[in-house]
Motif scaffolding. Sequence first.
Motif, PDB file in Angstrom:
ATOM      1  N   ASN A  24      12.798   8.399  -0.147  1.00 53.10           N
ATOM      2  CA  ASN A  24      12.724   7.317   0.837  1.00 53.10           C
ATOM      3  C   ASN A  24      13.725   7.511   1.971  1.00 53.10           C
ATOM      4  OD1 ASN A  24      12.151   4.995   2.144  1.00 53.10           O
ATOM      5  ND2 ASN A  24      12.827   3.617   0.539  1.00 53.10           N
ATOM      6  N   ASP A  25      13.764   8.679   2.530  1.00 50.78           N
ATOM      7  CA  ASP A  25      14.566   8.900   3.721  1.00 50.78           C
ATOM      8  C   ASP A  25      13.610   9.232   4.863  1.00 50.78           C
ATOM      9  OD1 ASP A  25      14.958  12.302   3.628  1.00 50.78           O
ATOM     10  OD2 ASP A  25      14.440  11.227   1.795  1.00 50.78           O
ATOM     11  N   ARG A  26      14.032   8.961   6.086  1.00 50.74           N
ATOM     12  CA  ARG A  26      13.146   9.132   7.250  1.00 50.74           C
ATOM     13  C   ARG A  26      12.514  10.519   7.298  1.00 50.74           C
ATOM     14  NH1 ARG A  26      17.519   6.251   9.437  1.00 50.74           N
ATOM     15  NH2 ARG A  26      16.922   4.136   9.997  1.00 50.74           N
ATOM     16  N   GLN A  27      13.296  11.523   6.979  1.00 50.87           N
ATOM     17  CA  GLN A  27      12.819  12.902   7.072  1.00 50.87           C
ATOM     18  C   GLN A  27      11.686  13.191   6.100  1.00 50.87           C
ATOM     19  OE1 GLN A  27      15.922  15.781   6.577  1.00 50.87           O
ATOM     20  NE2 GLN A  27      14.541  17.513   6.721  1.00 50.87           N
ATOM     21  N   HIS A  28      11.626  12.503   4.972  1.00 50.36           N
ATOM     22  CA  HIS A  28      10.635  12.808   3.952  1.00 50.36           C
ATOM     23  C   HIS A  28       9.538  11.766   3.816  1.00 50.36           C
ATOM     24  CE1 HIS A  28      13.955  15.497   2.847  1.00 50.36           C
ATOM     25  NE2 HIS A  28      12.952  16.319   2.608  1.00 50.36           N
ATOM     26  N   VAL A  29       9.436  10.830   4.776  1.00 52.75           N
ATOM     27  CA  VAL A  29       8.307   9.893   4.759  1.00 52.75           C
ATOM     28  C   VAL A  29       7.041  10.723   4.871  1.00 52.75           C
ATOM     29  CG1 VAL A  29       7.092   8.118   6.087  1.00 52.75           C
ATOM     30  CG2 VAL A  29       9.543   7.911   5.677  1.00 52.75           C
ATOM     31  N   TYR A  30       6.115  10.462   3.957  1.00 54.62           N
ATOM     32  CA  TYR A  30       4.869  11.225   3.955  1.00 54.62           C
ATOM     33  C   TYR A  30       3.694  10.258   4.006  1.00 54.62           C
ATOM     34  CZ  TYR A  30       1.220  14.462   2.677  1.00 54.62           C
ATOM     35  OH  TYR A  30       0.075  15.209   2.689  1.00 54.62           O
ATOM     36  N   PRO A  31       2.771  10.475   4.934  1.00 54.77           N
ATOM     37  CA  PRO A  31       2.704  11.561   5.907  1.00 54.77           C
ATOM     38  C   PRO A  31       3.629  11.307   7.094  1.00 54.77           C
ATOM     39  CG  PRO A  31       0.825  10.125   6.217  1.00 54.77           C
ATOM     40  CD  PRO A  31       1.592   9.589   5.037  1.00 54.77           C
ATOM     41  N   GLY A  32       4.070  12.390   7.709  1.00 51.65           N
ATOM     42  CA  GLY A  32       4.969  12.289   8.857  1.00 51.65           C
ATOM     43  C   GLY A  32       4.383  11.468   9.995  1.00 51.65           C
ATOM     44  N   ALA A  33       3.062  11.451  10.105  1.00 53.24           N
ATOM     45  CA  ALA A  33       2.398  10.673  11.156  1.00 53.24           C
ATOM     46  C   ALA A  33       2.686   9.174  11.022  1.00 53.24           C
ATOM     47  CB  ALA A  33       0.889  10.917  11.119  1.00 53.24           C
ATOM     48  N   HIS A  34       3.142   8.738   9.846  1.00 52.74           N
ATOM     49  CA  HIS A  34       3.411   7.313   9.630  1.00 52.74           C
ATOM     50  C   HIS A  34       4.897   6.973   9.610  1.00 52.74           C
ATOM     51  CE1 HIS A  34      -0.798   6.306   7.880  1.00 52.74           C
ATOM     52  NE2 HIS A  34      -0.800   6.463   9.182  1.00 52.74           N
ATOM     53  N   ARG A  35       5.739   7.891  10.085  1.00 57.00           N
ATOM     54  CA  ARG A  35       7.189   7.600  10.143  1.00 57.00           C
ATOM     55  C   ARG A  35       7.462   6.394  11.026  1.00 57.00           C
ATOM     56  NH1 ARG A  35       8.407  13.584  10.373  1.00 57.00           N
ATOM     57  NH2 ARG A  35       8.783  14.025   8.182  1.00 57.00           N
ATOM     58  N   GLN A  36       6.825   6.355  12.199  1.00 57.81           N
ATOM     59  CA  GLN A  36       7.049   5.230  13.110  1.00 57.81           C
ATOM     60  C   GLN A  36       6.566   3.921  12.478  1.00 57.81           C
ATOM     61  OE1 GLN A  36       5.258   5.708  16.969  1.00 57.81           O
ATOM     62  NE2 GLN A  36       6.437   4.034  17.846  1.00 57.81           N
ATOM     63  N   SER A  78       0.842  -1.187   0.000  1.00 54.71           N
ATOM     64  CA  SER A  78       0.000   0.000   0.000  1.00 54.71           C
ATOM     65  C   SER A  78       0.878   1.238   0.000  1.00 54.71           C
ATOM     66  CB  SER A  78      -0.958  -0.027   1.200  1.00 54.71           C
ATOM     67  OG  SER A  78      -2.024   0.887   0.998  1.00 54.71           O
ATOM     68  N   GLY A  79       0.234   2.403   0.078  1.00 51.54           N
ATOM     69  CA  GLY A  79       0.940   3.661  -0.086  1.00 51.54           C
ATOM     70  C   GLY A  79       1.268   4.420   1.177  1.00 51.54           C
ATOM     71  N   LEU A  80       1.073   3.833   2.353  1.00 47.15           N
ATOM     72  CA  LEU A  80       1.389   4.432   3.648  1.00 47.15           C
ATOM     73  C   LEU A  80       0.616   5.718   3.921  1.00 47.15           C
ATOM     74  CD1 LEU A  80       3.347   3.553   5.975  1.00 47.15           C
ATOM     75  CD2 LEU A  80       4.873   5.346   5.187  1.00 47.15           C
ATOM     76  N   ALA A  81      -0.407   6.007   3.113  1.00 48.60           N
ATOM     77  CA  ALA A  81      -1.194   7.223   3.295  1.00 48.60           C
ATOM     78  C   ALA A  81      -2.082   7.112   4.534  1.00 48.60           C
ATOM     79  CB  ALA A  81      -2.066   7.461   2.061  1.00 48.60           C
ATOM     80  N   LEU A  82      -2.600   8.236   4.967  1.00 48.94           N
ATOM     81  CA  LEU A  82      -3.596   8.235   6.034  1.00 48.94           C
ATOM     82  C   LEU A  82      -4.829   7.497   5.529  1.00 48.94           C
ATOM     83  CD1 LEU A  82      -3.297  11.946   7.214  1.00 48.94           C
ATOM     84  CD2 LEU A  82      -2.330   9.920   8.328  1.00 48.94           C
ATOM     85  N   GLY A  83      -5.576   6.909   6.422  1.00 46.05           N
ATOM     86  CA  GLY A  83      -6.808   6.227   6.037  1.00 46.05           C
ATOM     87  C   GLY A  83      -6.596   4.750   5.803  1.00 46.05           C
ATOM     88  N   ILE A  84      -7.240   4.232   4.761  1.00 51.41           N
ATOM     89  CA  ILE A  84      -7.240   2.796   4.481  1.00 51.41           C
ATOM     90  C   ILE A  84      -5.834   2.253   4.273  1.00 51.41           C
ATOM     91  CG2 ILE A  84      -7.985   1.031   2.820  1.00 51.41           C
ATOM     92  CD1 ILE A  84     -10.251   2.006   4.704  1.00 51.41           C
ATOM     93  N   ASP A  85      -4.963   2.998   3.594  1.00 52.56           N
ATOM     94  CA  ASP A  85      -3.590   2.522   3.382  1.00 52.56           C
ATOM     95  C   ASP A  85      -2.916   2.222   4.714  1.00 52.56           C
ATOM     96  OD1 ASP A  85      -4.355   3.510   0.852  1.00 52.56           O
ATOM     97  OD2 ASP A  85      -2.325   4.198   0.392  1.00 52.56           O
ATOM     98  N   GLY A  86      -2.961   3.169   5.623  1.00 52.29           N
ATOM     99  CA  GLY A  86      -2.350   2.976   6.941  1.00 52.29           C
ATOM    100  C   GLY A  86      -2.988   1.833   7.706  1.00 52.29           C
ATOM    101  N   LEU A  87      -4.323   1.723   7.605  1.00 56.94           N
ATOM    102  CA  LEU A  87      -5.017   0.610   8.267  1.00 56.94           C
ATOM    103  C   LEU A  87      -4.567  -0.732   7.706  1.00 56.94           C
ATOM    104  CD1 LEU A  87      -8.700   1.946   8.445  1.00 56.94           C
ATOM    105  CD2 LEU A  87      -7.119   1.638  10.365  1.00 56.94           C
ATOM    106  N   ALA A  88      -4.337  -0.793   6.404  1.00 57.59           N
ATOM    107  CA  ALA A  88      -3.902  -2.039   5.772  1.00 57.59           C
ATOM    108  C   ALA A  88      -2.516  -2.451   6.283  1.00 57.59           C
ATOM    109  CB  ALA A  88      -3.895  -1.900   4.255  1.00 57.59           C
TER     110      ALA A  88
END
Length: 189
Positions: A107-119, A78-88
Amino acid sequence: QKILDQEKIHCVLKDDPEYPPLLKEIYDPPICLFVRGTLEKINFPLAVVGPRKYSPYGKQVTEELVGRLAAQGLTIVSGLALGIDGLAHAAALAVNGHTIAVLGSGNDRQHVYPGAHRQMSERIIDTGGAVIAEYPPGVLPNKYTFPRRNRIIAGMTLGTLVTEAGEDSGSLITAQCSLDCGREVFTVP
């Protein structure tokens, strides 16, 4: 493979054995994938996409379907986006499943988008999955990078599961890419 920096980002070229074999079959595969983690354990890859805003039913069905599929050995992409992607991604991780996140940024830690999904991105890597992008470290996301990312999500999988996407949802770009690649599309209305 060349390690690009202390974040252990390596570049996987199309002729590398780690390059996803299904992705080589699409019309315009990326020449290089910037990878954190590993792409070596991809089994029966399935894309799971959907909107940022979802209903309680959309959340429940995504978690149940993805959890069961990941527990049976499917790789969830998935795309690590907020919503369904993150839930998946979270549902796959919850059952110790394998998941891969495809970014629309560098693909570096600083630019993971959204930042809420860095962890979450770090957890994906720590559990044997991967975070990948066709963009080098430092590239910021924009309205053009996400449709390009969606073709990778669709191209590296056997099919795409779309949850609750509206008529103007970006998830439908992934579904169309999947169809264009001759792959299956499944929907949760």
